[in-house]
Design a protein around this motif. Structure first.
Motif, mmCIF file in Angstrom:
data_model
loop_
_atom_site.group_PDB
_atom_site.id
_atom_site.type_symbol
_atom_site.label_atom_id
_atom_site.label_comp_id
_atom_site.label_asym_id
_atom_site.label_seq_id
_atom_site.Cartn_x
_atom_site.Cartn_y
_atom_site.Cartn_z
ATOM 1 N N VAL A 116 -2.650 -7.212 3.140
ATOM 2 C CA VAL A 116 -3.644 -7.146 4.217
ATOM 3 C C VAL A 116 -4.881 -6.384 3.725
ATOM 4 O O VAL A 116 -4.796 -5.572 2.803
ATOM 5 N N PRO A 117 -6.050 -6.649 4.373
ATOM 6 C CA PRO A 117 -6.245 -7.621 5.461
ATOM 7 C C PRO A 117 -6.615 -9.005 4.950
ATOM 8 O O PRO A 117 -7.229 -9.141 3.899
ATOM 9 N N ALA B 37 1.516 2.532 3.455
ATOM 10 C CA ALA B 37 2.068 1.612 4.444
ATOM 11 C C ALA B 37 3.327 2.191 5.081
ATOM 12 O O ALA B 37 4.133 2.860 4.420
ATOM 13 N N GLU C 195 -6.025 -4.049 13.089
ATOM 14 C CA GLU C 195 -4.682 -4.187 12.526
ATOM 15 C C GLU C 195 -4.353 -5.669 12.459
ATOM 16 O O GLU C 195 -4.495 -6.397 13.452
ATOM 17 N N GLN C 196 -3.918 -6.116 11.305
ATOM 18 C CA GLN C 196 -3.566 -7.527 11.153
ATOM 19 C C GLN C 196 -2.213 -7.798 11.790
ATOM 20 O O GLN C 196 -1.256 -7.042 11.626
ATOM 21 N N SER D 155 9.121 -0.584 7.037
ATOM 22 C CA SER D 155 9.336 -1.729 7.917
ATOM 23 C C SER D 155 10.481 -1.449 8.878
ATOM 24 O O SER D 155 11.541 -0.947 8.486
ATOM 25 N N GLN E 164 3.428 -6.601 11.965
ATOM 26 C CA GLN E 164 2.349 -5.665 12.275
ATOM 27 C C GLN E 164 2.292 -4.589 11.200
ATOM 28 O O GLN E 164 3.309 -4.253 10.589
ATOM 29 N N GLU E 165 1.103 -4.031 11.025
ATOM 30 C CA GLU E 165 0.939 -2.996 10.010
ATOM 31 C C GLU E 165 1.510 -1.659 10.445
ATOM 32 O O GLU E 165 1.954 -0.869 9.615
ATOM 33 N N GLU E 166 1.468 -1.384 11.748
ATOM 34 C CA GLU E 166 1.895 -0.090 12.257
ATOM 35 C C GLU E 166 3.194 -0.225 13.036
ATOM 36 O O GLU E 166 3.512 -1.284 13.588
ATOM 37 N N LEU F 283 4.636 -2.528 7.036
ATOM 38 C CA LEU F 283 4.694 -3.410 5.865
ATOM 39 C C LEU F 283 4.942 -2.612 4.589
ATOM 40 O O LEU F 283 4.462 -2.973 3.513
ATOM 41 N N GLU G 77 0.834 -1.196 0.000
ATOM 42 C CA GLU G 77 0.000 0.000 0.000
ATOM 43 C C GLU G 77 0.878 1.260 0.000
ATOM 44 O O GLU G 77 1.910 1.306 0.694
#
Length: 377
Positions: free
Chosen positions: A109-110, A40, A141-142, A43, A156-158, A83, A37
């Motif tokens: 995701v998701p 996003a 959040e996935q 990382s 984690q996404e965040e 991510l 995304e």
């Protein structure tokens, strides 16, 4: 050692929240394609390595710097936050020998909560929930878990704080028996913390439903009906997250993999019980939310009945007065009362007497007592 930060979240706006969004591949796309995304987060890898005697925490690790920890006897928890860096994610996938389809589920995701076993690794996906800071509702959040022999990788996404701080504190301060157990116990603690995060969300919905019911009984406004639909939609979204998670835990407590010991599977049964409890509470709140629509319609009907009762009483009082006025408004010459000097005043006295008498009778019968209260705002 970098200090552990307190629990905090940044919440998106309601427009950014889509409770029913699942990722799907473009038709004809190659399996294993990573769709990053644009929004996003980059990382960031945080490592926590521990054994019975010591625990270290390192931040901003490179994927290659994780290699020495794979062969150690200690337990290593690699937490990938964000991510948004495809190169970093692919390097992590190469180091841990992650199947392209597995990495695709992690990054795109998701995804629906699920459990998959790849060779000597166990992958399971769950969703962490938290409340909006300024609005009602929640955000998700996935969180993806890769369980290996002596390591656990989470995605984690965040890159912000999460619900795992209590686990980090236990590791750092050697509280409980986390540092005496294997890596599957660490996976249990993280998943248990994630599941426990649903309880405050449901408590908030209980408060919203009770508050909404009071508002409906007081003033059944149209905007309250929209809020009822919002609550029902959000509760359905929570059920959509918990129901497949229940199936994941059911598989984990019956899995014969060497990565999950029988001792820890007993703890996963406790997680399973918590999910069942959450689903029971959720179903009860869904029924309450559905009954709010009946309460709303009843309140609107009661309000309409009060209005009709007032108009009926008002009409009943003025009907005989209208009759009298209509009789003496006829244009006949031979009407003796029209020639009476005090006829006008007599008619007024008779009309007032009739009106006051009817009002007293209606008052005694309780027809002026309202059964529906309107709160002024």
């Amino acid at each position: 050692m970098i200090p552990f930060q307190p629990y905090s979240f940044a919440a998106p706006t309601t427009e950014e929240t889509d409770y029913f969004d699942y990722f799907y591949d473009e038709p004809g796309s190659e399996p294993g394609t990573l769709n990053i995304e644009p929004t996003a987060k980059p990382s960031r890898i945080i490592l926590i390595d521990y054994d019975e005697n010591d625990a270290i925490r390192k931040v901003d690790m490179t994927p290659n710097a994780l290699l020495p920890y794979l062969g150690k006897n200690s337990i290593s928890w690699m937490d990938v936050q964000g991510l948004g860096s495809e190169d970093v994610l692919r390097e992590v996938g190469d180091i841990f020998d992650l199947h392209p389809l597995l990495l695709e589920d992690i990054v795109n995701v998701p995804q629906r909560p699920k459990l998959d076993e790849y060779q000597d690794k166990l992958m399971f996906i769950a969703h962490m929930v938290r409340r909006h800071e300024e609005e009602d509702g929640f955000v998700t959040e996935q969180v993806s878990f890769i369980l290996g022999k002596n390591y656990l990788v989470t995605f984690q996404e965040e890159e912000l704080e999460d619900c795992f701080d209590i686990v980090r504190e236990r590791i750092r301060n050697n509280q409980g028996k986390v540092r005496q157990q294997k890596v599957d116990y660490l996976a249990y603690l993280l998943l248990d913390s994630l599941i426990d995060g649903y309880f405050p969300i449901l408590e908030h919905y209980e408060e919203r439903i009770e508050d909404l019911e009071e508002k409906i009984l007081a003033t059944p406004e149209r905007k309250l009906m929209q809020e009822i639909y919002s609550i029902r939609r959000e509760l359905l979204a929570l059920r959509r997250l918990l129901w497949p998670l229940r199936n994941v835990l059911n598989l984990m407590i019956r899995d014969d993999s060497d990565l999950l010991t029988q001792e820890v599977q007993i703890y996963f049964r406790d997680c399973y019980d918590h999910v069942i409890q959450l689903l029971d509470i959720l179903e009860a709140y869904r029924e309450l939310a559905s009954s709010l629509m009946d309460v709303y319609m009843s309140a609107v009907g009661n309000k309409m009945n009060e209005i009709m009762k007032f108009l009926t009483v008002f009409t009943a009082i003025f009907n005989p007065l209208t009759f009298i006025v209509g009789v003496y408004g006829m244009n006949f010459e031979n009407m003796p009362e029209l020639q009476t000097r005090w006829g006008y005043y007599i008619v007024w006295v008779v009309m007032l007497f009739i009106a006051v008498t009817m009002i007293l009778i209606f008052w005694k019968k309780g027809w002026f007592k309202t059964t529906y209260s309107l709160d002024e705002k």
